[in-house]
Write a protein that holds these residues in place. Structure first.
Motif, PDB file in Angstrom:
ATOM      1  N   LEU A  84      -5.438   8.481   3.008  1.00 28.92           N
ATOM      2  CA  LEU A  84      -4.843   9.469   2.094  1.00 28.92           C
ATOM      3  C   LEU A  84      -5.872  10.521   1.682  1.00 28.92           C
ATOM      4  O   LEU A  84      -5.557  11.722   1.623  1.00 28.92           O
ATOM      5  N   HIS A 130      -5.919   2.178   3.369  1.00 23.68           N
ATOM      6  CA  HIS A 130      -4.828   3.139   3.175  1.00 23.68           C
ATOM      7  C   HIS A 130      -5.306   4.368   2.401  1.00 23.68           C
ATOM      8  O   HIS A 130      -4.995   5.512   2.769  1.00 23.68           O
ATOM      9  N   TYR A 131      -6.109   4.145   1.362  1.00 21.14           N
ATOM     10  CA  TYR A 131      -6.549   5.274   0.540  1.00 21.14           C
ATOM     11  C   TYR A 131      -7.619   6.119   1.232  1.00 21.14           C
ATOM     12  O   TYR A 131      -7.742   7.314   0.942  1.00 21.14           O
ATOM     13  N   THR A 139       0.831  -1.207   0.000  1.00 17.65           N
ATOM     14  CA  THR A 139       0.000   0.000   0.000  1.00 17.65           C
ATOM     15  C   THR A 139       0.864   1.255   0.000  1.00 17.65           C
ATOM     16  O   THR A 139       0.497   2.260  -0.609  1.00 17.65           O
ATOM     17  N   GLY A 146       0.682   4.176  -2.758  1.00 13.47           N
ATOM     18  CA  GLY A 146       0.502   5.574  -2.377  1.00 13.47           C
ATOM     19  C   GLY A 146       1.614   6.458  -2.903  1.00 13.47           C
ATOM     20  O   GLY A 146       1.403   7.634  -3.213  1.00 13.47           O
ATOM     21  N   GLN A 176       2.533  10.992   0.631  1.00 15.10           N
ATOM     22  CA  GLN A 176       1.791  10.220  -0.353  1.00 15.10           C
ATOM     23  C   GLN A 176       0.520  10.959  -0.790  1.00 15.10           C
ATOM     24  O   GLN A 176       0.132  10.910  -1.957  1.00 15.10           O
TER      25      GLN A 176
END
Length: 329
Positions: free
Chosen positions: A253, A249-250, A214, A218, A286
């Motif tokens: 972000l 993870h996104y 991940t 990113g 990221q």
């Protein structure tokens, strides 16, 4: 009744005659059942004072009869119905009479994953007994959960170490508790668990590879992301599980990207996003690789990928295409 209220009441010996313990997190439900059993039934007399049934198989009259039976050599009998949400309608009808007037020397426990509260049996059970729902913790609750578990084991853990462990393992509590147990054994007599300890224990597991994967995504590092994806899939990691790590993870972000666009000061970003400061620089670096519009497109592609996996698509090729599209600069 909330889980913390349930735990406190059981610890204080305040036991109800009827319990429905249910929820999407089986580990927490199982642990709650065990807590009650340990409190109420002497291991040496379980053959006499414990009856276990399965809701999808049992008949109401046998549960009723067991619940009405007086305990032997003890103050209380426990009747446990696993898969309690699957009780047949006929069994529910028979047990309606019992829950209106439960035996004071019996604790009847229904254990379930899901319950239809619209049905009369469960609606009446809720009025007469204690309902306790155990939800799977959100990602931002994993750090506190880890700290509580470590404290219960007689140790302490650095805040960043707790966040790292939660991030690496995710909200599979069975796996998370297993890793905490390994950490406590690894640390021996040392009272404080650090980030280095977490890395030493988790680094050899597949979740570490998902974590690296991940990060590569990113960072839009296409060669590394493809290499790590190939390794994960060849090692037998389930594509849907890997996709779950990517989605987690996104989401982080996207949250940070929006905060940055709103000009939230760097000093306040960690608190506003619910991210441990230890990880903040990496996440913000990221997040700068994406605009909000790009992140929306990434989530649209993740949804398509999820649907393709569930319909039997060719997983490796589809995942590789997703990585290529996501890393495009």
């Amino acid at each position: 009744m909330k889980p913390e209220e349930f735990n406190r009441a059981v610890d204080q010996g305040e036991i109800a005659p009827l319990y429905l313990l249910y929820g999407e997190e089986p580990y927490l439900v199982e642990r709650a059942v065990k807590k009650l059993m340990d409190r109420l039934v002497d291991p040496g007399f379980r053959d006499f004072n414990l009856n276990v049934f399965y809701g999808n198989e049992c008949k109401g009259d046998e549960v009723f009869s067991a619940a009405q039976t007086l305990p032997m050599f003890a103050d209380r009998r426990v009747v446990l119905v696993k898969k309690g949400g699957d009780l047949p309608a006929a069994a529910q009808e028979i047990l309606l009479g019992y829950i209106q007037d439960p035996s004071p020397s019996t604790t009847l426990i229904l254990q379930a994953e899901k319950v239809d509260g619209r049905k009369k049996f469960f609606a009446d059970f809720k009025k007469k007994g204690e309902w306790v729902e155990f939800k799977r913790p959100y990602e931002n609750q994993l750090g506190p959960y880890v700290r509580d578990e470590v404290r219960a084991a007689g140790k302490r853990i650095d805040g960043a170490a707790a966040e790292l462990l939660g991030y690496l393992v995710g909200n599979n509590l069975q796996e998370l508790v297993s890793q905490i147990e390994k950490l406590c054994i690894y640390c021996g007599k040392k009272e404080q668990i650090t980030i280095e300890d977490v890395k030493a224990i988790v680094s050899d597991t597949k979740v570490e590879s998902v974590f690296e994967f991940t990060d590569a995504l990113g960072s839009k590092d296409l060669p590394k992301a493809l290499r790590l994806l190939t390794t994960l899939l060849q090692d037998g990691e389930a594509p849907l599980k890997v996709l779950g790590g990517v989605a987690r993870h996104y989401r982080q972000l996207w949250q940070v990207r929006e905060l940055m666009d709103r000009k939230v000061p760097s000093s306040e970003l960690a608190k506003a996003a619910g991210i441990n400061p230890y990880f903040l620089k990496k996440v913000t670096d990221q997040a700068r690789n994406y605009q909000v519009g790009e992140l929306k497109l990434v989530f649209k592609r993740m949804l398509e990928l999820d649907q393709a996996f569930k319909s039997g698509g060719i997983e490796d090729a589809l995942f590789e295409r997703f990585v290529i599209d996501t890393c495009r600069k």
